[in-house]
Design an enzyme around this catalytic site. Structure first.
Site, PDB file in Angstrom:
ATOM      1  N   CYS A  54       0.878  -1.167   0.000  1.00 44.46           N
ATOM      2  CA  CYS A  54       0.000   0.000   0.000  1.00 44.46           C
ATOM      3  C   CYS A  54       0.913   1.214   0.000  1.00 44.46           C
ATOM      4  CB  CYS A  54      -0.908  -0.018   1.238  1.00 44.46           C
ATOM      5  SG  CYS A  54      -1.957   1.449   1.342  1.00 44.46           S
ATOM      6  N   GLY A  93      -3.216  -2.322  -3.727  1.00 45.95           N
ATOM      7  CA  GLY A  93      -4.644  -2.055  -3.952  1.00 45.95           C
ATOM      8  C   GLY A  93      -5.486  -3.326  -3.982  1.00 45.95           C
ATOM      9  N   ASP A 126     -11.662  -8.158  -3.782  1.00 45.21           N
ATOM     10  CA  ASP A 126     -10.284  -8.472  -3.377  1.00 45.21           C
ATOM     11  C   ASP A 126      -9.686  -9.409  -4.412  1.00 45.21           C
ATOM     12  OD1 ASP A 126      -7.903  -9.147  -2.163  1.00 45.21           O
ATOM     13  OD2 ASP A 126      -8.784  -9.522  -0.193  1.00 45.21           O
ATOM     14  N   ARG A 128      -6.450 -10.297  -4.626  1.00 42.55           N
ATOM     15  CA  ARG A 128      -5.118 -10.777  -4.266  1.00 42.55           C
ATOM     16  C   ARG A 128      -4.986 -12.297  -4.397  1.00 42.55           C
ATOM     17  NH1 ARG A 128      -4.523  -7.989   1.487  1.00 42.55           N
ATOM     18  NH2 ARG A 128      -6.755  -8.383   1.399  1.00 42.55           N
TER      19      ARG A 128
HETATM   20  N1  LIG Z   1      -8.750  -1.508  -4.041  1.00 44.51           N
HETATM   21  C1  LIG Z   1      -8.505  -0.939  -2.855  1.00 44.51           C
HETATM   22  N2  LIG Z   1      -7.444  -1.366  -2.158  1.00 44.51           N
HETATM   23  C2  LIG Z   1      -7.230  -0.794  -0.967  1.00 44.51           C
HETATM   24  C3  LIG Z   1      -8.037   0.227  -0.431  1.00 44.51           C
HETATM   25  N3  LIG Z   1      -7.547   0.584   0.774  1.00 44.51           N
HETATM   26  C4  LIG Z   1      -6.465  -0.198   0.977  1.00 44.51           C
HETATM   27  N4  LIG Z   1      -6.259  -1.033  -0.062  1.00 44.51           N
HETATM   28  C5  LIG Z   1      -5.273  -2.106  -0.222  1.00 44.51           C
HETATM   29  O1  LIG Z   1      -5.649  -3.135   0.648  1.00 44.51           O
HETATM   30  C6  LIG Z   1      -4.520  -3.932   0.942  1.00 44.51           C
HETATM   31  C7  LIG Z   1      -4.490  -4.184   2.432  1.00 44.51           C
HETATM   32  O2  LIG Z   1      -5.637  -4.923   2.717  1.00 44.51           O
HETATM   33  P1  LIG Z   1      -6.515  -4.766   3.976  1.00 44.51           P
HETATM   34  O3  LIG Z   1      -7.925  -5.126   3.568  1.00 44.51           O
HETATM   35  O4  LIG Z   1      -6.294  -3.415   4.611  1.00 44.51           O
HETATM   36  O5  LIG Z   1      -6.018  -5.779   5.024  1.00 44.51           O
HETATM   37  P2  LIG Z   1      -5.765  -7.314   4.834  1.00 44.51           P
HETATM   38  O6  LIG Z   1      -4.373  -7.443   4.322  1.00 44.51           O
HETATM   39  O7  LIG Z   1      -6.842  -7.986   4.057  1.00 44.51           O
HETATM   40  O8  LIG Z   1      -5.957  -7.845   6.326  1.00 44.51           O
HETATM   41  P3  LIG Z   1      -5.069  -7.628   7.601  1.00 44.51           P
HETATM   42  O9  LIG Z   1      -4.081  -8.767   7.588  1.00 44.51           O
HETATM   43  O10 LIG Z   1      -5.999  -7.730   8.731  1.00 44.51           O
HETATM   44  O11 LIG Z   1      -4.403  -6.295   7.495  1.00 44.51           O
HETATM   45  C8  LIG Z   1      -3.314  -3.182   0.390  1.00 44.51           C
HETATM   46  O12 LIG Z   1      -2.934  -3.797  -0.836  1.00 44.51           O
HETATM   47  C9  LIG Z   1      -3.869  -1.788   0.129  1.00 44.51           C
HETATM   48  O13 LIG Z   1      -3.208  -1.137  -0.937  1.00 44.51           O
HETATM   49  C10 LIG Z   1      -9.157   0.656  -1.196  1.00 44.51           C
HETATM   50  O14 LIG Z   1      -9.959   1.491  -0.803  1.00 44.51           O
HETATM   51  N5  LIG Z   1      -9.338   0.048  -2.406  1.00 44.51           N
HETATM   52 ZN   LIG Z   2      -3.468   0.979   2.859  1.00 43.08          ZN
END
Ligand SMILES: Nc1nc2c(ncn2[C@@H]2O[C@H](COP(=O)(O)OP(=O)(O)OP(=O)(O)O)[C@@H](O)[C@H]2O)c(=O)[nH]1
Ligand SMILES: [Zn+2]
Length: 197
Positions: A54, A93, A126, A128
């Site tokens: 991020c 993202g 998501d 990923r």
């Molecule tokens: N598409 C998109 N990506 C986002 C946004 N805000 C943050 N991200 C991305 O979300 C990713 C992080 O995911 P999160 O959902 O915050 O957390 P997580 O990794 O699923 O879960 P944790 O392990 O609990 O942190 C990073 O790749 C960020 O760039 C958004 O509004 N839109």
């Molecule tokens: Zn972020």
């Protein structure tokens, strides 16, 4: 195996010295990085954080999300533990890339939530692929971890990929007025386990 381990060097930080290990995706040459702290060999599960890239939160001090706070807190926890791994997973993202994330932010400025914004741009909420994280752990010789996350999907996908997760360690930091709606949306729509602390 989708990755090769291609380079490593010391990375001194404010928390102490990590070993930085660079990996490349075989099919695309896209790079990922692991930061390793202390001795990660042996049977004791290794405290591990999967941090998805991020740029805005990690490097540009954004308050729109919790990423920068989680990055610091994870490195702090690993250093205090005396051993651990931070996988820096280059899927910015939630896998849509930086420019599309900026477009998603523009939609959120107009009232969409983080999930609706992704969908309006034609993406899944998501995108990923966490299998690269399992591959990085395998190349580091680790198959048993305690995972720092609020996201049950990471636990499920890593387990399915053969990594034994003995504990989920919550990582709730950085809630602020600019990201509380975003965090609430993650909890309501993406399944994150985020209590209102
Ligand atoms: N598409 C998109 N990506 C986002 C946004 N805000 C943050 N991200 C991305 O979300 C990713 C992080 O995911 P999160 O959902 O915050 O957390 P997580 O990794 O699923 O879960 P944790 O392990 O609990 O942190 C990073 O790749 C960020 O760039 C958004 O509004 N839109
Ligand atoms: Zn972020």
């Amino acid at each position: 195996m989708q990755l090769t381990r291609v380079a490593e060097a010391k990375l001194p930080t404010q928390w102490g010295e990590f070993l930085m290990v660079g990996f490349e995706e075989i099919s695309t040459q896209k790079d990922h990085v692991a930061l390793v702290f202390g001795d990660i060999t042996g049977e004791t599960p290794v405290l591990t954080r999967i941090h998805s890239e991020c740029l805005t939160g990690d490097a540009l001090f954004s308050l729109r999300c919790d990423c920068g706070f989680q990055l610091e807190s994870a490195l702090d926890a690993i250093a205090k533990e005396g051993r651990g791994i931070l996988l820096y997973h280059r899927q910015e993202g939630r896998g849509i890339g930086l420019i599309n994330k900026i477009k998603a932010y523009a939609l959120q400025d107009k009232g969409y939530d983080t999930v609706e914004a992704n969908e309006a741009l034609g993406f899944a909420p998501d995108q990923r692929n966490f299998s690269f994280c399992a591959d990085m752990l395998t190349l580091l010789g680790v198959d048993k971890i305690r995972l720092l996350t609020n996201n049950p999907k990471k636990v499920r996908v890593l387990s399915e990929a053969g990594i034994k997760i003995t504990e989920r360690v919550p990582l709730q930091v950085g809630r602020n007025p600019k990201n509380s709606h975003y965090l609430d949306t993650k909890a309501a729509k993406l399944g994150h386990l985020l209590g209102r602390s």
